[in-house]
Design a protein around this motif. Structure first.
Motif, short mmCIF file in Angstrom:
data_model
loop_
_atom_site.label_atom_id
_atom_site.label_comp_id
_atom_site.label_asym_id
_atom_site.label_seq_id
_atom_site.Cartn_x
_atom_site.Cartn_y
_atom_site.Cartn_z
N ARG A 186 0.82 -1.21 0.00
CA ARG A 186 0.00 0.00 0.00
C ARG A 186 0.86 1.26 0.00
NH1 ARG A 186 -4.04 -1.62 3.97
NH2 ARG A 186 -5.82 -2.25 2.76
N GLN A 187 1.80 1.28 0.93
CA GLN A 187 2.60 2.48 1.12
C GLN A 187 3.47 2.80 -0.09
OE1 GLN A 187 5.17 2.27 4.56
NE2 GLN A 187 6.27 4.13 3.94
N PHE A 188 4.16 1.81 -0.60
CA PHE A 188 5.15 2.10 -1.64
C PHE A 188 4.56 2.13 -3.04
CE2 PHE A 188 7.79 1.04 1.92
CZ PHE A 188 8.83 1.94 1.79
N LEU A 189 3.64 1.22 -3.30
CA LEU A 189 3.08 1.18 -4.65
C LEU A 189 2.21 2.41 -4.92
CD1 LEU A 189 3.20 -0.73 -7.09
CD2 LEU A 189 1.05 -1.72 -6.32
N SER A 190 1.59 2.91 -3.86
CA SER A 190 0.72 4.08 -4.06
C SER A 190 1.51 5.32 -4.44
CB SER A 190 -0.12 4.34 -2.81
OG SER A 190 0.73 4.64 -1.73
N LYS A 191 2.82 5.28 -4.25
CA LYS A 191 3.65 6.42 -4.67
C LYS A 191 3.73 6.51 -6.19
CE LYS A 191 6.89 5.96 -0.79
NZ LYS A 191 6.60 7.03 0.15
N ILE A 192 3.56 5.37 -6.86
CA ILE A 192 3.74 5.39 -8.32
C ILE A 192 2.47 5.11 -9.11
CG2 ILE A 192 6.22 4.90 -8.34
CD1 ILE A 192 5.42 1.95 -8.96
N ILE A 193 1.46 4.57 -8.47
CA ILE A 193 0.23 4.29 -9.22
C ILE A 193 -1.02 4.38 -8.35
CG2 ILE A 193 0.54 1.78 -8.96
CD1 ILE A 193 -1.09 1.80 -11.75
N ASP A 194 -2.06 4.84 -9.00
CA ASP A 194 -3.38 4.85 -8.41
C ASP A 194 -3.97 3.43 -8.56
OD1 ASP A 194 -6.03 5.14 -7.88
OD2 ASP A 194 -6.33 6.90 -9.17
N PHE A 195 -4.23 2.77 -7.45
CA PHE A 195 -4.65 1.36 -7.51
C PHE A 195 -5.91 1.16 -8.36
CE2 PHE A 195 -2.57 0.02 -3.22
CZ PHE A 195 -1.34 0.41 -3.72
N GLU A 196 -6.75 2.19 -8.38
CA GLU A 196 -8.00 2.07 -9.14
C GLU A 196 -7.74 2.00 -10.65
OE1 GLU A 196 -11.06 4.67 -7.87
OE2 GLU A 196 -10.99 3.59 -5.95
N LYS A 197 -6.55 2.42 -11.06
CA LYS A 197 -6.25 2.44 -12.50
C LYS A 197 -5.65 1.13 -13.00
CE LYS A 197 -6.14 7.31 -13.27
NZ LYS A 197 -5.37 8.43 -12.70
N VAL A 198 -5.36 0.22 -12.08
CA VAL A 198 -4.81 -1.07 -12.52
C VAL A 198 -5.93 -1.87 -13.20
CG1 VAL A 198 -3.87 -3.28 -11.72
CG2 VAL A 198 -3.04 -1.12 -10.74
N GLY A 199 -5.66 -2.23 -14.47
CA GLY A 199 -6.70 -2.92 -15.24
C GLY A 199 -6.53 -4.43 -15.26
N ILE A 200 -5.27 -4.86 -15.09
CA ILE A 200 -4.97 -6.29 -15.24
C ILE A 200 -4.03 -6.73 -14.12
CG2 ILE A 200 -3.81 -8.00 -16.72
CD1 ILE A 200 -5.99 -6.93 -18.36
N VAL A 201 -4.35 -7.85 -13.50
CA VAL A 201 -3.42 -8.50 -12.57
C VAL A 201 -3.16 -9.90 -13.10
CG1 VAL A 201 -3.07 -9.42 -10.24
CG2 VAL A 201 -4.13 -7.17 -10.54
N ILE A 202 -1.88 -10.21 -13.30
CA ILE A 202 -1.50 -11.54 -13.79
C ILE A 202 -0.80 -12.27 -12.65
CG2 ILE A 202 -0.09 -12.82 -15.45
CD1 ILE A 202 -0.23 -10.34 -17.29
N PHE A 203 -1.21 -13.50 -12.39
CA PHE A 203 -0.54 -14.32 -11.38
C PHE A 203 0.35 -15.34 -12.08
CE2 PHE A 203 -4.74 -13.47 -9.16
CZ PHE A 203 -4.22 -12.51 -8.30
N THR A 204 1.61 -15.41 -11.65
CA THR A 204 2.50 -16.45 -12.21
C THR A 204 2.09 -17.83 -11.72
OG1 THR A 204 4.10 -16.18 -10.40
CG2 THR A 204 4.46 -14.85 -12.40
N HIS A 205 1.49 -17.87 -10.54
CA HIS A 205 0.85 -19.06 -9.97
C HIS A 205 0.07 -18.56 -8.76
CE1 HIS A 205 4.57 -18.61 -7.77
NE2 HIS A 205 4.26 -19.54 -6.88
N LEU A 206 -0.61 -19.43 -8.06
CA LEU A 206 -1.59 -18.95 -7.08
C LEU A 206 -1.16 -19.13 -5.62
CD1 LEU A 206 -4.86 -20.13 -8.90
CD2 LEU A 206 -3.76 -17.88 -8.97
N HIS A 207 0.11 -19.32 -5.36
CA HIS A 207 0.56 -19.40 -3.95
C HIS A 207 0.26 -18.09 -3.23
CE1 HIS A 207 3.55 -22.92 -4.76
NE2 HIS A 207 2.35 -23.35 -4.42
#
Ligand SMILES: [Zn+2]
Length: 191
Positions: free
Chosen positions: A44-65
């Motif tokens: 939350r703290q660090f990623l919010s410095k570079i992107i607005d979470f609401e603008k993320v359109g795609i999340v890709i998982f390399t696997h589901l762990h």
């Protein structure tokens, strides 16, 4: 300078965490893996410095762990993608796929979409081994290999003794990766 978040190239950012997270600043905003829930405050703290979470359109998982899917719910407008094999295994055995009960239950609340072979300029490479549905992603423009828990630094590889592991396939998967002459390795953990 902090080492938690770093810019790898013009369009690619890395958040080092228990389960690394990558942000691809493409036309569509893409996240690869979301880290462990125990690190939600860091994400939350660090990623919010570079992107607005609401603008993320795609999340890709390399696997589901759990240490890769743990913070999926920070992205309210995202569509979620994983390999067809991971989705199948998750439907059959959520705990075996995620390895943490509460996260497995939470993950059931979202629609997981199967990844095509090519996706927004990324090539999806199927690399069964660590899990049956594990994938790596190849970003040809910058010769970056996102290797999930298949390949780490110093040629270390992911564990093969987990419920959905297919140890017999790992060697073939690693050999497949050799063909990609990557300039930058972006693994799921900095081991
Ligand atoms: Zn894993």
């Amino acid at each position: 300078m902090n080492s938690i978040i770093s810019r790898i190239t013009d369009k690619v950012w890395k958040l080092s965490s228990d389960g690394n997270l990558y942000f691809l600043d493409f036309d569509k905003k893409i996240i690869i893996d979301t880290g462990a829930r125990s690190n939600v405050h860091i994400v939350r703290q660090f990623l919010s410095k570079i992107i607005d979470f609401e603008k993320v359109g795609i999340v890709i998982f390399t696997h589901l762990h759990f240490d890769h899917v743990g913070n999926f719910d920070l992205f309210p407008n995202a569509e979620f993608y994983a390999s067809a094999e991971s989705i199948e295994d998750f439907q059959e055995n959520p705990f075996g796929c995620v390895l943490m009960q509460d996260i497995a239950v939470k993950l059931k609340s979202v629609k997981l979409n199967p990844l095509p072979d090519r996706f927004y300029g990324l090539e999806i490479i199927k690399t069964p081994g660590h899990t049956r549905g594990s994938i790596c992603l190849w970003y040809p423009e910058e010769k970056i290999l996102f290797s999930g828990d298949t390949l780490f630094f110093n040629r270390n590889m992911g564990r093969l003794d987990l419920p959905t592991s297919v140890p017999d396939k790992m060697n073939e998967s690693l050999m497949k990766l050799v063909a990609y002459n990557y300039k930058i390795l972006c693994p799921g953990h900095d081991y």
